[in-house]
Motif scaffolding. Sequence first.
Motif, PDB file in Angstrom:
ATOM      1  N   THR A 194       0.934  -1.236  -0.005  1.00 13.62           N
ATOM      2  CA  THR A 194      -0.001  -0.027   0.086  1.00 13.62           C
ATOM      3  C   THR A 194       0.658   1.420  -0.047  1.00 13.62           C
ATOM      4  O   THR A 194       0.353   2.298  -0.351  1.00 13.62           O
ATOM      5  CB  THR A 194      -1.029   0.266   1.320  1.00 13.62           C
ATOM      6  N   VAL A 240      -7.802   0.730  -3.898  1.00 13.49           N
ATOM      7  CA  VAL A 240      -8.639   2.000  -3.654  1.00 13.49           C
ATOM      8  C   VAL A 240      -7.584   3.012  -2.979  1.00 13.49           C
ATOM      9  O   VAL A 240      -6.595   2.529  -2.378  1.00 13.49           O
ATOM     10  CB  VAL A 240      -9.505   1.619  -2.129  1.00 13.49           C
ATOM     11  N   ARG A 241      -7.855   4.257  -3.373  1.00 11.29           N
ATOM     12  CA  ARG A 241      -7.061   5.214  -3.293  1.00 11.29           C
ATOM     13  C   ARG A 241      -7.976   6.552  -2.625  1.00 11.29           C
ATOM     14  O   ARG A 241      -8.604   6.840  -3.901  1.00 11.29           O
ATOM     15  CB  ARG A 241      -6.051   5.728  -4.120  1.00 11.29           C
ATOM     16  N   GLU A 247      -4.728  -2.321   4.161  1.00 13.87           N
ATOM     17  CA  GLU A 247      -5.283  -1.074   4.047  1.00 13.87           C
ATOM     18  C   GLU A 247      -4.305  -0.067   4.920  1.00 13.87           C
ATOM     19  O   GLU A 247      -3.819  -0.461   6.217  1.00 13.87           O
ATOM     20  CB  GLU A 247      -6.512  -1.121   4.806  1.00 13.87           C
ATOM     21  N   PHE A 280      -3.577   3.721   6.425  1.00 10.68           N
ATOM     22  CA  PHE A 280      -4.177   5.030   6.849  1.00 10.68           C
ATOM     23  C   PHE A 280      -3.028   6.051   7.213  1.00 10.68           C
ATOM     24  O   PHE A 280      -2.388   5.825   7.975  1.00 10.68           O
ATOM     25  CB  PHE A 280      -5.018   4.912   8.015  1.00 10.68           C
ATOM     26  N   ILE A 328      -6.313   7.043   2.427  1.00 16.30           N
ATOM     27  CA  ILE A 328      -6.372   5.743   2.546  1.00 16.30           C
ATOM     28  C   ILE A 328      -6.148   5.088   1.035  1.00 16.30           C
ATOM     29  O   ILE A 328      -6.540   5.476   0.006  1.00 16.30           O
ATOM     30  CB  ILE A 328      -8.061   5.494   2.840  1.00 16.30           C
ATOM     31  N   ALA A 331      -5.651   0.778  -0.113  1.00 16.45           N
ATOM     32  CA  ALA A 331      -5.988  -0.368  -0.001  1.00 16.45           C
ATOM     33  C   ALA A 331      -5.759  -1.553  -1.063  1.00 16.45           C
ATOM     34  O   ALA A 331      -6.288  -1.016  -2.370  1.00 16.45           O
ATOM     35  CB  ALA A 331      -7.247  -0.630   0.739  1.00 16.45           C
ATOM     36  N   GLN A 364     -16.945  -1.532   0.722  1.00 18.68           N
ATOM     37  CA  GLN A 364     -15.728  -0.875   1.170  1.00 18.68           C
ATOM     38  C   GLN A 364     -15.520   0.578   0.704  1.00 18.68           C
ATOM     39  O   GLN A 364     -15.042   1.192   1.625  1.00 18.68           O
ATOM     40  CB  GLN A 364     -14.562  -1.739   0.163  1.00 18.68           C
ATOM     41  N   THR A 411     -14.867   3.419   3.376  1.00 18.02           N
ATOM     42  CA  THR A 411     -13.850   4.113   3.122  1.00 18.02           C
ATOM     43  C   THR A 411     -14.367   5.868   3.229  1.00 18.02           C
ATOM     44  O   THR A 411     -13.548   6.608   3.954  1.00 18.02           O
ATOM     45  CB  THR A 411     -13.302   4.163   1.586  1.00 18.02           C
ATOM     46  N   ARG A 412     -15.316   6.092   2.855  1.00 24.16           N
ATOM     47  CA  ARG A 412     -15.938   7.486   2.955  1.00 24.16           C
ATOM     48  C   ARG A 412     -16.346   7.533   4.512  1.00 24.16           C
ATOM     49  O   ARG A 412     -16.064   8.922   4.916  1.00 24.16           O
ATOM     50  CB  ARG A 412     -17.564   7.519   2.192  1.00 24.16           C
ATOM     51  N   TYR A 454     -14.476   6.216   7.127  1.00 25.10           N
ATOM     52  CA  TYR A 454     -13.263   6.691   7.530  1.00 25.10           C
ATOM     53  C   TYR A 454     -12.885   8.037   7.355  1.00 25.10           C
ATOM     54  O   TYR A 454     -12.182   8.692   8.326  1.00 25.10           O
ATOM     55  CB  TYR A 454     -12.069   5.607   7.003  1.00 25.10           C
TER      56      TYR A 454
END
Length: 161
Positions: free
Chosen positions: A12, A23-24, A112, A114, A128, A130, A150, A154-155, A157
Amino acid sequence: MDELTYDEVGATAGDMPAGYHHVRALRVIGQGRGDFERAADRLLAGEAQRRAGARVDASETPFRVGTRVTMRLGLGILSFRIPCLVVWTERTATSTGFAYGTLPGYPERGEERFTLTLRESGEVVFEIAAFSRPGRWFTHVGAPLGRLVQAWMTRRYLRAL
């Protein structure tokens, strides 16, 4: 780290591996040293996950490499146990973060990360990153739903700190 359910530990931090969903996402969450330090304390205590709606049990806080984190999402028989192992942490004057990887029993396989950054402009940015793929029979069957969950988490978080 032998228990992790994936091989690409630390990916990551750069180019994420092929064969996974990536995911970014990032969000500016504050301004200045005070906002950065408060967010950093909360991040390394698992508050992004808690404030996003997960029940969090950690072997220690602040998180460090080797911390075991078990989260639960959902209610009753529809709750999922989500065991993770912290594989990276950092806390400097301008950057704080951690990454956890999946352990057996996690619905997905992957990692993932952070990260909080205090930019020269004073902006506090929460990012973030992942990579994941289905790890259990129900996440194979429900892969499209898993991607929606997911993205939703993410939103959550990103708004949590």
